[in-house]
Design an enzyme around this catalytic site. Sequence first.
Site, PDB file in Angstrom:
ATOM      1  N   GLU A 109       0.692  -1.191  -0.170  1.00 31.99           N
ATOM      2  CA  GLU A 109      -0.026  -0.187   0.127  1.00 31.99           C
ATOM      3  C   GLU A 109       0.695   1.397  -0.086  1.00 31.99           C
ATOM      4  O   GLU A 109       0.250   2.384   0.257  1.00 31.99           O
ATOM      5  CB  GLU A 109      -0.905  -0.024   1.253  1.00 31.99           C
TER       6      GLU A 109
ATOM      7  N   HIS B 100      -2.562   2.223   8.439  1.00 30.24           N
ATOM      8  CA  HIS B 100      -3.704   1.173   8.059  1.00 30.24           C
ATOM      9  C   HIS B 100      -3.653   0.076   8.927  1.00 30.24           C
ATOM     10  O   HIS B 100      -2.900  -0.627   9.147  1.00 30.24           O
ATOM     11  CB  HIS B 100      -3.338   0.880   6.530  1.00 30.24           C
TER      12      HIS B 100
ATOM     13  N   HIS C  88      -6.559  -3.499  10.434  1.00 30.17           N
ATOM     14  CA  HIS C  88      -7.740  -4.379  10.230  1.00 30.17           C
ATOM     15  C   HIS C  88      -8.492  -4.624  11.520  1.00 30.17           C
ATOM     16  O   HIS C  88      -8.555  -5.858  11.944  1.00 30.17           O
ATOM     17  CB  HIS C  88      -7.210  -5.815   9.684  1.00 30.17           C
TER      18      HIS C  88
ATOM     19  N   GLU D 223     -17.481  11.845  22.705  1.00 24.96           N
ATOM     20  CA  GLU D 223     -16.486  12.539  22.108  1.00 24.96           C
ATOM     21  C   GLU D 223     -15.977  12.166  20.767  1.00 24.96           C
ATOM     22  O   GLU D 223     -15.057  12.895  20.028  1.00 24.96           O
ATOM     23  CB  GLU D 223     -15.392  11.561  22.745  1.00 24.96           C
TER      24      GLU D 223
ATOM     25  N   HIS E  64     -12.445  -4.573   4.720  1.00 17.81           N
ATOM     26  CA  HIS E  64     -11.061  -4.664   4.576  1.00 17.81           C
ATOM     27  C   HIS E  64     -10.300  -3.878   6.014  1.00 17.81           C
ATOM     28  O   HIS E  64      -9.743  -4.534   6.895  1.00 17.81           O
ATOM     29  CB  HIS E  64     -10.419  -4.019   3.740  1.00 17.81           C
TER      30      HIS E  64
HETATM   31  P1  13P Z   1       1.258  -5.262   3.108  1.00 23.85           P
HETATM   32  O1  13P Z   1       2.024  -6.717   3.892  1.00 23.85           O
HETATM   33  O2  13P Z   1       1.976  -5.486   1.666  1.00 23.85           O
HETATM   34  O3  13P Z   1       1.438  -4.061   4.062  1.00 23.85           O
HETATM   35  O4  13P Z   1      -0.095  -5.671   3.053  1.00 23.85           O
HETATM   36  C1  13P Z   1      -0.922  -5.944   4.257  1.00 23.85           C
HETATM   37  C2  13P Z   1      -2.183  -5.146   4.082  1.00 23.85           C
HETATM   38  O5  13P Z   1      -2.853  -4.824   4.898  1.00 23.85           O
HETATM   39  C3  13P Z   1      -2.873  -4.950   2.605  1.00 23.85           C
HETATM   40  O6  13P Z   1      -3.897  -4.054   2.596  1.00 23.85           O
HETATM   41 ZN    ZN Z   2      -4.953  -4.079   4.593  1.00 24.30          ZN
END
Ligand code: 13P
Ligand code: ZN
Length: 279
Positions: free
Chosen positions: A123, A147, A149, A177, A218
Site C-alpha cells: 500500500e 492502516h 484491520h 467524544e 477490509h
Molecule cells: P502488506 O503486507 O503489503 O503491507 O499488506 C497488508 C495489508 O493490509 C494490505 O492491505
Molecule cells: Zn489491509
Amino acid sequence: MKAFTDLPFVRDFVRLCSIGDAQGFHERNGGNLTYHLTAADVKAAKAVLKGRKPGPWEDVELTKDVAVPSFAGEWFLATGSGKFFRNVAYDPENSFALCELDETGSRYRVLWGLAGGGRPTSEFSSHLMNLAVKDRVSGGKVRVIYHAHPANLIAMTYVCPLDDKSFTRALWNTMTECPVIFPEGVGVVKWMVPGGREIAVKTSTLMDRHSVVVWAHHGLFCAADTFDNAMGLMETVEKAAKIYMLVLASGRKPVSGITPKGYRAIAKRYSVDIPEKYL
Ligand code: 13P
Ligand code: ZN
C-alpha cells in the site's frame, strides 16, 4: 554511537506497531504504517547512517499520473510488504525500511532496513498519495498514515450503509467524544481490490477532507500529525464500531441517541467545525 533504532521517531514508529499488535489490529501481515520524516529527522538519520551504502533504485509502482513529485528526495519509514507488525520491535531491521524517493517521486531506494530483502508495503502508493494530499491541506503537519484491520470496524461495514453520511453518523452516535475527535467525519471506499492504483486514487481523494477513511470489508486508514494521534484515531473509531455492533447484537432497537441540536452544542463547546451535511 546511537543506533538508527534509537532515534526518537524510529522508536515511536516501532511503539505504534507494538500497540497495534497488542490491540489485535494486525493478524499476520495485516496493516501497514508510513512516516514522512521532517528535515530534523533526516539530519539525525544521516548522522547515524553515515557511510552506509543505499540499495538500488526501485519503482514505487506508481504510474505517471499518480506519482508524488511533491515528495521528490523526501525520506519515509514504511513497514515491509508481508512483514508482521508483531515482529517490528523484535526484528526491526527485517520488518521495516527507511526509504528515499528519487527526484521524480516515482522511485525509491532503501537506506536502512529490510535487511533480508523485500519491498515497502504493497500500500506504499496509497500511503504516499494520502500523505501528499494531507501535506498540502495541513501545511506539512500530517506525517503519519496508519492502516489496520480492526475487527468491529470491518464487521460494521457489512451492516451499515456504505456512504460517508450514514457511516459518520453511526460512529458519532456511539460516543459523545467521536465528533470532537474526528469532526470531519469518515470517508467510505466501497469494496475494491487492495494494493492497486485505483484504491490509492480513491482513498487520497477522500483524504482531502477526511483523516479517517474506511475500506469496506477490509479495514481503516488514519492520517495524523503524530503517531499518538494516528493510533488515537484508530482506537476511537474501532471502539465506536464495537459499541455500534454491541447495540446491534443486543437485538433491541435504540430508543435514544445524539440529536442534530446536540451535535451543534458539542461543536460550540469544543470549538470544532461539524459539517451541517452530516446532521
Ligand atoms: P502488506 O503486507 O503489503 O503491507 O499488506 C497488508 C495489508 O493490509 C494490505 O492491505
Ligand atoms: Zn489491509
